[in-house]
Scaffold this active site. Sequence first.
Site, PDB file in Angstrom:
ATOM      1  N   PRO A 282       0.806  -1.178   0.000  1.00 15.61           N
ATOM      2  CA  PRO A 282       0.000   0.000   0.000  1.00 15.61           C
ATOM      3  C   PRO A 282       0.843   1.232   0.000  1.00 15.61           C
ATOM      4  CG  PRO A 282      -0.235  -1.216   2.094  1.00 15.61           C
ATOM      5  CD  PRO A 282       0.740  -1.939   1.231  1.00 15.61           C
TER       6      PRO A 282
ATOM      7  N   VAL B 232      -8.781  -7.062  -0.177  1.00 15.34           N
ATOM      8  CA  VAL B 232      -9.791  -6.004  -0.155  1.00 15.34           C
ATOM      9  C   VAL B 232      -9.152  -4.656  -0.480  1.00 15.34           C
ATOM     10  CG1 VAL B 232     -11.518  -4.831   1.266  1.00 15.34           C
ATOM     11  CG2 VAL B 232     -11.199  -7.311   1.462  1.00 15.34           C
ATOM     12  N   TYR B 233      -7.978  -4.414   0.082  1.00 17.02           N
ATOM     13  CA  TYR B 233      -7.232  -3.194  -0.249  1.00 17.02           C
ATOM     14  C   TYR B 233      -6.968  -3.144  -1.756  1.00 17.02           C
ATOM     15  CZ  TYR B 233      -3.475   0.278  -0.153  1.00 17.02           C
ATOM     16  OH  TYR B 233      -2.686   1.385  -0.385  1.00 17.02           O
ATOM     17  N   GLY B 234      -6.500  -4.250  -2.324  1.00 15.33           N
ATOM     18  CA  GLY B 234      -6.225  -4.290  -3.754  1.00 15.33           C
ATOM     19  C   GLY B 234      -7.461  -4.066  -4.598  1.00 15.33           C
TER      20      GLY B 234
END
Length: 277
Positions: free
Chosen positions: A3, A181-183
Amino acid sequence: MSPAGGPRLVAMDTNTTTPTPSASTSGLLADKVAFITGAGRGIGAAAARLFAREGARVVLAARTESQLKAVTEEIRTAGGTAEYVLCDLADPVSVRAAVDRTVELYGRLDVAFNNGATGQAPGPMDQFPEADFDRVLAVNLKGPWLAMSAEIAAIRATAGRGAIVNTSSVGSLMGNPWLPVYGAAKRAVNSLTASAAVTYGPEGIRVNAIAPGATLTEMIDEWEANSPGIVDQLTAQTPLGRAATPHEIAEAAAWLLSDRASYVTGAVLSVDGGSRA
């Protein structure tokens, strides 16, 4: 992918001691008004310092006042022009108020860097709590949408033309078993970026994204703490053989926001040391 970065091999942005010119006549962002989210630390703080050195008047936005105040005072001490405003990217009223405050302070908005984000605990998607899913999407997808909507309105009403850069992630460009989920949220940001570029290009508003690889920030420190050895693994996959500093990522954003990138819009620029080459 990252991130934003890994264990603090470098304690801070290596270029923070560079003097900020008080006269904004020749910098990359000379005389522009810039709004930056996630500006209290990491890439956002590095961007605030850099944009001010390059001649912009900057407004720093984030949730933690102590961090914002410290970076703002650092910029002012170096001769730059900076203000800050508290902003919660998950709160539509807060986001709109922060952008409106920028216009109140400086009379217009020229460029915006939507860098604010929140991370996720690493692990497979079926073990990710629903409440955490909602939080990640609220900040990392809805937040940039809210910010872009407010920024486009402000640019249209004041400067008339301008540019926006969103922070994505190299982890949005492939399957991401570590941070699914971040991706996914960041991949959706790529789509919003492209859609905005097509929609607002005829008005002279450019919209691009950057996709950082492993970068030395607090966010990846947290990832390393949860998954020891992940930074070494990411570095081993990077042809340049190291993680980026926040300043290096900020440089890419500054160029995309500048008039030197006047024919670039709808791009997702990987700034990843070649890890996706």
